[in-house]
Design a protein around this motif. Structure first.
Motif, mmCIF file in Angstrom:
data_model
loop_
_atom_site.group_PDB
_atom_site.id
_atom_site.type_symbol
_atom_site.label_atom_id
_atom_site.label_comp_id
_atom_site.label_asym_id
_atom_site.label_seq_id
_atom_site.Cartn_x
_atom_site.Cartn_y
_atom_site.Cartn_z
ATOM 1 N N LEU A 41 -1.418 -2.954 -4.116
ATOM 2 C CA LEU A 41 -1.050 -4.078 -4.979
ATOM 3 C C LEU A 41 -0.988 -5.323 -4.116
ATOM 4 C CD1 LEU A 41 -0.065 -5.093 -7.798
ATOM 5 C CD2 LEU A 41 2.277 -4.662 -6.984
ATOM 6 N N LYS A 42 -1.598 -6.406 -4.571
ATOM 7 C CA LYS A 42 -1.646 -7.647 -3.784
ATOM 8 C C LYS A 42 -1.250 -8.835 -4.652
ATOM 9 C CE LYS A 42 -6.527 -8.106 -4.959
ATOM 10 N NZ LYS A 42 -7.911 -7.999 -4.497
ATOM 11 N N SER A 43 -0.723 -9.864 -4.001
ATOM 12 C CA SER A 43 -0.472 -11.129 -4.695
ATOM 13 C C SER A 43 -1.732 -11.979 -4.642
ATOM 14 C CB SER A 43 0.712 -11.861 -4.073
ATOM 15 O OG SER A 43 0.478 -12.113 -2.697
ATOM 16 N N LYS A 44 -1.828 -12.944 -5.548
ATOM 17 C CA LYS A 44 -3.019 -13.799 -5.629
ATOM 18 C C LYS A 44 -2.607 -15.255 -5.858
ATOM 19 C CE LYS A 44 -5.974 -10.219 -7.732
ATOM 20 N NZ LYS A 44 -6.869 -9.926 -8.898
ATOM 21 N N VAL A 74 5.858 3.110 0.884
ATOM 22 C CA VAL A 74 5.157 1.864 0.575
ATOM 23 C C VAL A 74 5.146 0.980 1.815
ATOM 24 C CG1 VAL A 74 5.146 -0.227 -0.835
ATOM 25 C CG2 VAL A 74 5.757 1.973 -1.866
ATOM 26 N N LEU A 75 3.940 0.596 2.251
ATOM 27 C CA LEU A 75 3.784 -0.271 3.419
ATOM 28 C C LEU A 75 3.456 -1.687 2.967
ATOM 29 C CD1 LEU A 75 1.630 1.990 5.794
ATOM 30 C CD2 LEU A 75 4.101 2.034 5.379
ATOM 31 N N LEU A 76 3.779 -2.640 3.820
ATOM 32 C CA LEU A 76 3.573 -4.056 3.508
ATOM 33 C C LEU A 76 2.903 -4.754 4.676
ATOM 34 C CD1 LEU A 76 4.052 -6.770 1.986
ATOM 35 C CD2 LEU A 76 6.381 -6.763 2.930
ATOM 36 N N SER A 77 1.964 -5.621 4.373
ATOM 37 C CA SER A 77 1.352 -6.486 5.371
ATOM 38 C C SER A 77 1.216 -7.882 4.778
ATOM 39 C CB SER A 77 -0.025 -5.941 5.780
ATOM 40 O OG SER A 77 -0.459 -6.512 6.989
ATOM 41 N N TRP A 78 1.352 -8.900 5.635
ATOM 42 C CA TRP A 78 1.300 -10.298 5.206
ATOM 43 C C TRP A 78 -0.012 -10.936 5.664
ATOM 44 C CZ3 TRP A 78 5.449 -13.239 2.950
ATOM 45 C CH2 TRP A 78 6.633 -12.512 2.758
ATOM 46 N N PHE A 79 -0.551 -11.820 4.840
ATOM 47 C CA PHE A 79 -1.801 -12.518 5.144
ATOM 48 C C PHE A 79 -1.609 -14.017 4.893
ATOM 49 C CE2 PHE A 79 -2.849 -8.214 4.192
ATOM 50 C CZ PHE A 79 -3.990 -7.895 4.925
ATOM 51 N N ALA A 80 -2.261 -14.831 5.720
ATOM 52 C CA ALA A 80 -2.178 -16.287 5.543
ATOM 53 C C ALA A 80 -3.557 -16.900 5.748
ATOM 54 C CB ALA A 80 -1.185 -16.901 6.536
ATOM 55 N N MET A 125 0.846 -1.191 0.000
ATOM 56 C CA MET A 125 0.000 0.000 0.000
ATOM 57 C C MET A 125 0.879 1.237 0.000
ATOM 58 S SD MET A 125 -2.319 -1.631 2.986
ATOM 59 C CE MET A 125 -0.822 -2.463 3.532
ATOM 60 N N GLN A 126 0.584 2.152 -0.911
ATOM 61 C CA GLN A 126 1.358 3.384 -0.952
ATOM 62 C C GLN A 126 0.613 4.492 -0.218
ATOM 63 O OE1 GLN A 126 2.364 5.143 -4.829
ATOM 64 N NE2 GLN A 126 4.378 5.597 -3.978
ATOM 65 N N LEU A 127 1.307 5.094 0.749
ATOM 66 C CA LEU A 127 0.717 6.198 1.505
ATOM 67 C C LEU A 127 0.460 7.375 0.571
ATOM 68 C CD1 LEU A 127 2.999 6.094 4.672
ATOM 69 C CD2 LEU A 127 0.557 5.543 4.624
ATOM 70 N N SER A 128 -0.661 8.040 0.797
ATOM 71 C CA SER A 128 -0.935 9.245 0.022
ATOM 72 C C SER A 128 0.049 10.338 0.431
ATOM 73 C CB SER A 128 -2.365 9.722 0.276
ATOM 74 O OG SER A 128 -2.504 10.163 1.619
ATOM 75 N N LEU A 172 -8.564 -11.742 0.769
ATOM 76 C CA LEU A 172 -7.899 -10.569 0.208
ATOM 77 C C LEU A 172 -7.925 -10.596 -1.318
ATOM 78 C CD1 LEU A 172 -6.118 -8.044 1.010
ATOM 79 C CD2 LEU A 172 -4.149 -9.525 0.581
ATOM 80 N N GLU A 173 -7.783 -11.789 -1.891
ATOM 81 C CA GLU A 173 -7.731 -11.910 -3.351
ATOM 82 C C GLU A 173 -9.041 -11.483 -4.008
ATOM 83 O OE1 GLU A 173 -6.075 -15.508 -4.899
ATOM 84 O OE2 GLU A 173 -4.765 -15.823 -3.170
#
Length: 548
Positions: free
Chosen positions: A461-464, A411-417, A360-363, A424-425
């Motif tokens: 932007l997310k991975s799928k 740019v921030l990053l967060s992980w999901f499982a 995620m990009q901060l405004s 999220l997808e």
């Protein structure tokens, strides 16, 4: 019958497939000893390695780290190719390695002091070290962790032989609570928090991080006994400045143009079992020698081979054993005849989870508020029903961290499982921005002054990996009910080498899910590619002893 050189087809142009191709192409004294071909269903090489760009920074949509630099073949290649340094900003680990930049905040905006966080963090790490064989009675005394060692030992004696990491961790937490039950309550964290609730939530935060490490959507699925077999290289874990794709491109660079064929999705693999010694007339045309494996592609074309190295993900293999398509549809790859029961059972028992990354990009407006950089944020969520749950979406509540991809990055990053990774997808960008913005506002209340919280971010932007039909997940783990032996079974070729085998080594298997001690890693995939290439080279007696 005309004698022809053996044809080897490698399915998948990821780390395992390209490593095998590299070894086969470079190890022989003549480039003409084999017919070699790599077929890839997608439009790019790399597989679960996918370096991209976001907000002007280089990022990894898939594989991210070199897991230990000591003796790692990936680190060695990165050094040889000068890939560890770059002038372009990239997703790196400096935020993770600097403890001073980490802030732990409980839901509601309460900053947690180290006196609360550190004991639980040390407990969790000690329990995981114990499960992995790194913490024993002698070492625990030397590093003043003996009390934690006793808690871990007590937890490991709980339950049946099918003990899960999740159950082990929770029993360890119970032992911890027994040892601190008379401890003073903490104050200043609102009516919804007390010490025990905070410690439970901090522990859950570490569990959620562990889920992304292992890809197990629930740690109750992760086998305790197998954890001690997993191996990491010594030394620090680092990222690759020029991107993981630079490693893949180096490995593939020796292969001549045309050897890798993109957009060649495999539909069906026909092979000959030991009970089948029939040569079909249709498979032997124009006097060509018989090749026992017939590969059908989704575009209707076919290819014949003497040997096929299958490097598809465990997720695709799981789908293949459930697939009984008649060949006319497009329901994925399958084998004919079906794989042996031992192979099917191993594929079924092993775990294969989904892990996704969200960038995620901060405004620009939000970024001004953090002139010194957005913090490395550890988020401690309520585990019971609270009013805040109406604000924070469920798919955010098992996300442990939110942090810049390097110090001072926008740019921030967060992980999901697990389930939230799959959820999220399916979300659109607006839903993601609103959900993450609402979460941040609960942890950083100063941002609640903004009337439109969605202005926190300008794009995402997310991975799928879970829904991508070429992967159907991220990486493997040893599930409760499975074992390291299943990983060994995954690596067994078909048919096995026997004196009376008519067509030995028709189908070979490589990929991270075929390595007993380095599964789930790029270097595990690398080793597996070498292993299968060496198996074929030894079969044809072209070389003697190989590295493995």
């Amino acid at each position: 019958m005309v004698v022809k050189k053996p044809r080897i087809v490698i399915i998948g142009a990821g780390m395992a497939g390209l490593t095998a191709a590299n070894k086969l192409y470079t190890s022989t004294s003549s480039k003409d000893l084999f017919e070699l071909c790599v077929v890839e269903g997608g439009t790019r090489i790399g597989g679960r390695i996918n370096t991209s760009e976001f907000g002007g920074d280089k990022i990894e949509m898939g594989a991210t780290w070199i897991h230990g630099i000591g003796n790692s073949p990936i680190h060695k290649i990165a050094q040889q190719t000068n890939s560890l340094h770059s002038q372009q900003p990239w997703e790196c680990m400096d935020g993770n390695n600097n403890d001073e930049s980490i802030i732990t905040i409980a839901e509601g905006g309460f900053h947690l002091q180290p006196s609360i966080v550190d004991p639980v963090t040390k407990l969790f790490k000690s329990l995981m070290d114990y499960s992995q064989g790194k913490l024993n009675e002698e070492t625990s005394k030397k590093c003043e962790l003996f009390s934690y060692y006793n808690m871990a030992a007590k937890a490991s004696n709980f339950g049946s032989k099918n003990l899960s990491i999740g159950s082990f961790l929770r029993k360890g937490l119970d032992a911890y609570f027994e040892s601190v039950k008379d401890e003073e309550e903490v104050k200043g964290y609102g009516e919804n928090w007390n010490r025990k609730l905070l410690e439970e939530a901090i522990f859950a935060m570490h569990e959620n991080t562990q889920r992304t490490y292992t890809s197990a959507g629930d740690l109750e699925f992760l086998d305790y006994e197998a954890e001690s077999e997993y191996r990491m290289f010594p030394g620090e874990e680092i990222t690759i400045a020029k991107g993981y794709l630079s490693i893949i491109e180096y490995i593939a660079s020796v292969l001549p143009p045309g050897l890798i064929q993109l957009g060649r999705k495999v539909k069906r693999i026909e092979w000959k079992s030991d009970d089948d010694d029939v040569v079909d007339d249709d498979d032997e045309k124009n006097g060509c020698c018989f090749r026992p494996v017939k590969i059908h592609f989704c575009d209707g074309s076919v290819m014949y081979a003497d040997h096929v190295i299958v490097t598809v993900s465990l997720g695709v293999l799981k789908a293949s054993i459930c697939n009984h398509d008649d060949g006319d549809g497009d329901s994925g790859m399958f084998f004919c005849p079906p794989l042996p029961n031992s192979k099917v059972e191993a594929i079924s028992r092993l775990g294969f989870g989904v892990v996704n990354k969200l960038f995620m990009q901060l405004s620009p407006t939000t970024n001004e508020k953090y002139s010194k950089g957005f913090p490395f944020l550890e988020m401690v969520f309520h585990s019971t029903t609270k009013n805040e749950k109406k604000i924070i979406p469920w798919w955010m509540r098992r996300t442990a961290t939110l942090f810049p991809i390097y110090n001072n990055s926008s740019v921030l990053l967060s992980w999901f499982a697990g389930e939230e990774a799959l959820a999220l997808e399916s979300l659109n960008d607006e839903e993601i921005i609103n959900g993450v913005s609402s979460t941040i506002s609960s942890f950083l209340p100063q941002l609640q002054q903004k009337k439109d919280s969605s202005l926190l971010f300008s794009k995402v932007l997310k991975s799928k990996w879970g829904t991508d039909p070429l992967f159907l997940g991220s990486y493997s783990y040893v599930k409760v009910g499975s074992s390291g032996e299943d990983l060994d079974t995954m690596a067994e070729p078909l048919p096995m080498m026997k004196k009376d085998s008519n067509f030995p080594l028709q189908i070979l298997f490589a990929g991270e899910a075929t390595h007993r001690t380095h599964y789930s890693t790029t270097h595990g995939a690398y080793f597996s590619g070498l292993r299968e290439a060496n198996r074929l080279l030894q079969h044809y007696h072209f070389v003697g002893i190989f590295n493995n």
